[in-house]
Design an enzyme around this catalytic site. Structure first.
Site, PDB file in Angstrom:
ATOM      1  N   ASP A 216       1.399   0.746   1.092  1.00 62.12           N
ATOM      2  CA  ASP A 216       0.207   0.816   0.237  1.00 62.12           C
ATOM      3  C   ASP A 216      -0.308   2.241   0.106  1.00 62.12           C
ATOM      4  O   ASP A 216      -0.704   2.675  -0.979  1.00 62.12           O
ATOM      5  CB  ASP A 216      -0.909  -0.069   0.803  1.00 62.12           C
ATOM      6  CG  ASP A 216      -0.717  -1.534   0.451  1.00 62.12           C
ATOM      7  OD1 ASP A 216       0.327  -1.875  -0.126  1.00 62.12           O
ATOM      8  OD2 ASP A 216      -1.619  -2.341   0.762  1.00 62.12           O
ATOM      9  N   ASP A 222      -3.492   8.781   9.175  1.00 61.15           N
ATOM     10  CA  ASP A 222      -4.434   8.138  10.099  1.00 61.15           C
ATOM     11  C   ASP A 222      -3.923   6.819  10.659  1.00 61.15           C
ATOM     12  O   ASP A 222      -4.564   6.221  11.521  1.00 61.15           O
ATOM     13  CB  ASP A 222      -5.818   7.969   9.471  1.00 61.15           C
ATOM     14  CG  ASP A 222      -5.894   6.921   8.366  1.00 61.15           C
ATOM     15  OD1 ASP A 222      -4.823   6.444   7.919  1.00 61.15           O
ATOM     16  OD2 ASP A 222      -7.020   6.587   7.944  1.00 61.15           O
ATOM     17  N   CYS A 361      -9.710   3.277   8.108  1.00 55.88           N
ATOM     18  CA  CYS A 361      -9.619   3.258   6.643  1.00 55.88           C
ATOM     19  C   CYS A 361     -10.888   2.754   5.975  1.00 55.88           C
ATOM     20  O   CYS A 361     -11.152   3.083   4.816  1.00 55.88           O
ATOM     21  CB  CYS A 361      -8.456   2.379   6.191  1.00 55.88           C
ATOM     22  SG  CYS A 361      -6.859   2.803   6.890  1.00 55.88           S
TER      23      CYS A 361
END
Length: 371
Positions: A216, A222, A361
């Site tokens: 995605d 991260d 996120c």
């Protein structure tokens, strides 16, 4: 309207602080897309709420919800003293990637000038859904609410694709930043120079690829690794040589081990094991409304699950738990990495992974304004 500033933040003395530096608050969105979150986002909303409440024990949280969702979210959070709920339109709820990157500097002619927000261009990770017009305005809305200056940028970049140590070093992945679905007309050197000019860094460490299965985001850093203090990086790891993640972890370890940071320190790497391979079930995939407007969620897809995708709050580490055998070890690794922080594992974080990310996120820290 807030002040719009053109030019190089670095030349004006701005820098992006490390995530462990003091925060004024944390920003979060509220999930609602039925074509990304199963069961009309009900299970995800429960975990978002759990994460927001966990963070609010350490610092204020601003939780943004659409007009349709606002009444329910307000009612849900009305007794949480450290959470404010703000109405804000959005396409989805990934505030790390669509929110502003906050930068700060010391001194200045007035207090408002010690903090600013970078408003990067956003294109939904190269177009995994077809309308991101509302998400593109989230950064503007946040800096307007806070009445802080905005640095607009022409480059497409998501906050989850960068990590900084606050002392001049940035880590990122080639898989993401050099992907032609972001900035096809920019060279690696040009992208690196923009990071230096806007984040106030002097050294960029390029890791080849992100976490296996993180399609995605095209390998956001991260989810793979992060600074836990200057000179020290926490890296997602597996000892299973048959796992496709093994090659990526070894590759990243090699890159980091051969690197020095902006101050000439050799990078030390701390390993944290990824959970066992997790896959989207038939039931989970079936709960997502299939449309032509977003990437489909297919059963059997390996989830990009990682313990590195955590949020550093003021005195707290808010990390995902997957109900996996590696949860306990992850907690211990994080406790050792952050001895002055309380580690809080958010159970049920699998629900966030199903939508394409995790706790880091869905959060965006706003640093304290320097005096």
């Amino acid at each position: 309207m807030v002040k719009v500033i053109e030019g190089s933040p670095a030349k004006m003395g701005f820098r992006m602080p490390a995530e462990w530096e003091p925060h004024e608050q944390c920003w979060m969105g509220w999930p609602a897309r039925p074509d990304n979150w199963r069961e009309h986002a009900g299970p995800a909303q429960e975990i978002f709420a759990r994460a927001a409440i966990a963070i609010s024990k350490f610092e204020p949280v601003t939780l943004c919800a659409s007009a349709e969702q606002y009444p329910n979210v307000y009612k849900l959070m009305q007794h949480q003293r450290n959470i404010r709920v703000v109405e804000m339109s959005m396409n989805d709820s990934w505030f790390r990637d669509m929110g502003p990157t906050f930068i700060t500097r010391k001194g200045g002619p007035d207090s408002e000038q010690t903090i600013a927000g970078i408003d990067w261009q956003f294109n939904a990770w190269g177009g995994i859904y077809d309308d991101w017009s509302l998400d593109s305005d989230v950064a503007k809305k946040i800096v307007e609410i806070e009445r802080i200056p905005r640095f607009p940028h022409k480059m497409i970049l998501e906050g989850g694709s960068i990590h900084v140590d606050g002392e001049g070093t940035c880590i990122t992945t080639e898989e993401c930043l050099l992907n032609p679905n972001r900035n096809p007309n920019m060279t690696k050197l040009e992208i690196e120079n923009e990071l230096k000019e806007f984040l106030g860094v002097t050294k960029v460490i390029w890791i080849p690829r992100g976490l296996h299965g993180d399609e995605d985001t095209n390998g956001h850093v991260d989810n793979l690794c992060c600074f836990i203090k200057p000179g020290v990086v926490l890296l997602s790891w597996t000892d299973d040589e048959k796992d496709p993640q093994y090659e990526r972890s070894v590759e990243a370890l090699s890159t980091l081990s051969q690197s020095v940071d902006a101050r000439g320190r050799k990078i030390e790497v701390v390993k944290i094991h990824v959970p066992r391979p997790l896959y989207m079930t038939e039931e989970e995939a079936g709960g997502v409304v299939s449309t032509e407007h977003a990437v489909p969620r297919e059963p059997g897809t390996r989830l990009a699950a990682s313990y590195v995708n955590f949020y550093i709050a003021n005195g707290g580490i808010i990390a995902p738990a997957f109900g996996d055998k590696w949860d306990k070890e992850a907690r211990e690794v994080l406790r050792k990495a952050f001895p002055d922080h309380e580690v809080v594992m958010v159970e049920g974080a699998r629900e966030i992974v199903l939508g394409g990310g995790n706790i880091h996120c869905i959060t965006q820290q706003q640093p304290v304004r320097p005096s």
